[in-house]
Design a protein around this motif. Sequence first.
Motif, PDB file in Angstrom:
ATOM      1  N   GLN A 157      26.609   5.622  57.757  1.00 11.08           N
ATOM      2  CA  GLN A 157      26.837   6.600  56.696  1.00 11.08           C
ATOM      3  C   GLN A 157      27.505   5.976  55.478  1.00 11.08           C
ATOM      4  N   ASP A 158      28.392   4.989  55.682  1.00 11.01           N
ATOM      5  CA  ASP A 158      29.026   4.326  54.542  1.00 11.01           C
ATOM      6  C   ASP A 158      27.978   3.625  53.668  1.00 11.01           C
ATOM      7  N   GLU A 159      27.056   2.929  54.326  1.00 14.20           N
ATOM      8  CA  GLU A 159      26.001   2.246  53.574  1.00 14.20           C
ATOM      9  C   GLU A 159      25.093   3.274  52.888  1.00 14.20           C
ATOM     10  N   PHE A 160      24.846   4.402  53.539  1.00  6.72           N
ATOM     11  CA  PHE A 160      24.059   5.484  52.956  1.00  6.72           C
ATOM     12  C   PHE A 160      24.716   5.971  51.662  1.00  6.72           C
ATOM     13  N   CYS A 161      26.045   6.221  51.713  1.00  3.68           N
ATOM     14  CA  CYS A 161      26.771   6.693  50.525  1.00  3.68           C
ATOM     15  C   CYS A 161      26.769   5.633  49.421  1.00  3.68           C
ATOM     16  N   ARG A 162      26.932   4.360  49.791  1.00  2.00           N
ATOM     17  CA  ARG A 162      26.886   3.280  48.799  1.00  2.00           C
ATOM     18  C   ARG A 162      25.496   3.223  48.154  1.00  2.00           C
ATOM     19  N   THR A 163      24.466   3.433  48.951  1.00  2.00           N
ATOM     20  CA  THR A 163      23.095   3.427  48.428  1.00  2.00           C
ATOM     21  C   THR A 163      22.895   4.556  47.427  1.00  2.00           C
ATOM     22  N   LEU A 164      23.398   5.744  47.755  1.00  2.00           N
ATOM     23  CA  LEU A 164      23.283   6.873  46.828  1.00  2.00           C
ATOM     24  C   LEU A 164      24.019   6.596  45.533  1.00  2.00           C
ATOM     25  N   ASP A 165      25.244   6.038  45.632  1.00  2.00           N
ATOM     26  CA  ASP A 165      26.009   5.702  44.427  1.00  2.00           C
ATOM     27  C   ASP A 165      25.290   4.626  43.609  1.00  2.00           C
ATOM     28  N   ASP A 166      24.665   3.671  44.294  1.00  3.77           N
ATOM     29  CA  ASP A 166      23.916   2.623  43.600  1.00  3.77           C
ATOM     30  C   ASP A 166      22.726   3.229  42.851  1.00  3.77           C
ATOM     31  N   ILE A 167      22.073   4.221  43.470  1.00  2.53           N
ATOM     32  CA  ILE A 167      20.974   4.924  42.799  1.00  2.53           C
ATOM     33  C   ILE A 167      21.492   5.581  41.522  1.00  2.53           C
ATOM     34  N   ALA A 168      22.671   6.217  41.617  1.00  2.00           N
ATOM     35  CA  ALA A 168      23.241   6.894  40.449  1.00  2.00           C
ATOM     36  C   ALA A 168      23.565   5.892  39.340  1.00  2.00           C
ATOM     37  N   ARG A 169      24.187   4.751  39.701  1.00  2.00           N
ATOM     38  CA  ARG A 169      24.529   3.742  38.695  1.00  2.00           C
ATOM     39  C   ARG A 169      23.274   3.176  38.040  1.00  2.00           C
ATOM     40  N   LYS A 170      22.282   2.873  38.846  1.00  2.00           N
ATOM     41  CA  LYS A 170      21.041   2.322  38.303  1.00  2.00           C
ATOM     42  C   LYS A 170      20.312   3.375  37.457  1.00  2.00           C
ATOM     43  N   GLY A 171      20.433   4.639  37.809  1.00  2.00           N
ATOM     44  CA  GLY A 171      19.836   5.706  37.010  1.00  2.00           C
ATOM     45  C   GLY A 171      20.467   5.787  35.632  1.00  2.00           C
ATOM     46  N   VAL A 172      21.792   5.644  35.568  1.00  2.00           N
ATOM     47  CA  VAL A 172      22.479   5.640  34.271  1.00  2.00           C
ATOM     48  C   VAL A 172      22.015   4.440  33.443  1.00  2.00           C
ATOM     49  N   GLU A 173      21.912   3.273  34.098  1.00  2.00           N
ATOM     50  CA  GLU A 173      21.441   2.068  33.407  1.00  2.00           C
ATOM     51  C   GLU A 173      20.005   2.271  32.897  1.00  2.00           C
ATOM     52  N   LEU A 174      19.166   2.875  33.730  1.00  2.00           N
ATOM     53  CA  LEU A 174      17.789   3.151  33.329  1.00  2.00           C
ATOM     54  C   LEU A 174      17.743   4.087  32.127  1.00  2.00           C
ATOM     55  N   ASP A 175      18.521   5.170  32.171  1.00  2.00           N
ATOM     56  CA  ASP A 175      18.559   6.108  31.046  1.00  2.00           C
ATOM     57  C   ASP A 175      19.015   5.409  29.768  1.00  2.00           C
ATOM     58  N   THR A 176      20.021   4.540  29.881  1.00  2.00           N
ATOM     59  CA  THR A 176      20.545   3.814  28.724  1.00  2.00           C
ATOM     60  C   THR A 176      19.477   2.902  28.130  1.00  2.00           C
ATOM     61  N   LEU A 177      18.769   2.169  29.004  1.00  2.00           N
ATOM     62  CA  LEU A 177      17.710   1.277  28.523  1.00  2.00           C
ATOM     63  C   LEU A 177      16.564   2.059  27.889  1.00  2.00           C
ATOM     64  N   GLN A 178      16.193   3.181  28.509  1.00  2.00           N
ATOM     65  CA  GLN A 178      15.108   3.989  27.947  1.00  2.00           C
ATOM     66  C   GLN A 178      15.500   4.566  26.591  1.00  2.00           C
ATOM     67  N   ALA A 179      16.745   4.991  26.461  1.00  2.00           N
ATOM     68  CA  ALA A 179      17.215   5.523  25.180  1.00  2.00           C
ATOM     69  C   ALA A 179      17.191   4.431  24.114  1.00  2.00           C
ATOM     70  N   ALA A 180      17.615   3.214  24.479  1.00  2.00           N
ATOM     71  CA  ALA A 180      17.598   2.096  23.530  1.00  2.00           C
ATOM     72  C   ALA A 180      16.160   1.782  23.111  1.00  2.00           C
ATOM     73  N   LYS A 181      15.247   1.815  24.082  1.00  2.00           N
ATOM     74  CA  LYS A 181      13.836   1.555  23.787  1.00  2.00           C
ATOM     75  C   LYS A 181      13.289   2.609  22.838  1.00  2.00           C
ATOM     76  N   GLU A 182      13.575   3.880  23.119  1.00  2.00           N
ATOM     77  CA  GLU A 182      13.097   4.966  22.260  1.00  2.00           C
ATOM     78  C   GLU A 182      13.645   4.835  20.841  1.00  2.00           C
ATOM     79  N   THR A 183      14.919   4.471  20.733  1.00  2.00           N
ATOM     80  CA  THR A 183      15.538   4.289  19.413  1.00  2.00           C
ATOM     81  C   THR A 183      14.844   3.168  18.653  1.00  2.00           C
ATOM     82  N   ALA A 184      14.614   2.035  19.338  1.00  2.00           N
ATOM     83  CA  ALA A 184      13.950   0.898  18.699  1.00  2.00           C
ATOM     84  C   ALA A 184      12.528   1.257  18.285  1.00  2.00           C
TER      85      ALA A 184
END
Length: 176
Positions: free
Chosen positions: A21-48
Amino acid sequence: MTKGKIRTTTKATDQQVIKDQDEFCRTLDDIARKGVELDTLQAAKETAMQQVLTEHDPKISELAREIARLTKMAEQWASPRRDELFARGRKSSTTALTTYGYRLGQPSLKPAPGWTWDKVVALLKSTRRRAYLVTKVTPDKEAIRLHVKPHKLAKLGMQIKQEETFYVERSTRSDD
């Protein structure tokens, strides 16, 4: 799918396995962090991309309009002079920078002068030429789903199917 949600189905062929379960929770948090990074990159791409469009679109539109205007002028000059411009039987010629002339478009049916498509359809119906008419009949799935009771769908050869998928959605709340 809404922004921030990732849906997937479980397959037996998945190669990595979560061990506890600890690894499961870390995986979910990693998904959330990578999702924020993805949104940031997509926003930068759209701006450019928007900056590039804003910079180039006006000039592109202006040049396209100018080319269309000049082409129309050339056509107006050339049309009454076709015999002078083209050798017998030819429809095109060249200059140092261009090939110009006339070309046929794709053949398409149009109603003859004084006719409409409705008149054509009526004539085809009345003269036993129904083979030239197309009627497309398909089930109205939304109306059936809303108005036919689920237990009666089987008699009509249908069923309601709804699949369940796993999802991870980033939390947007702040823990202040």
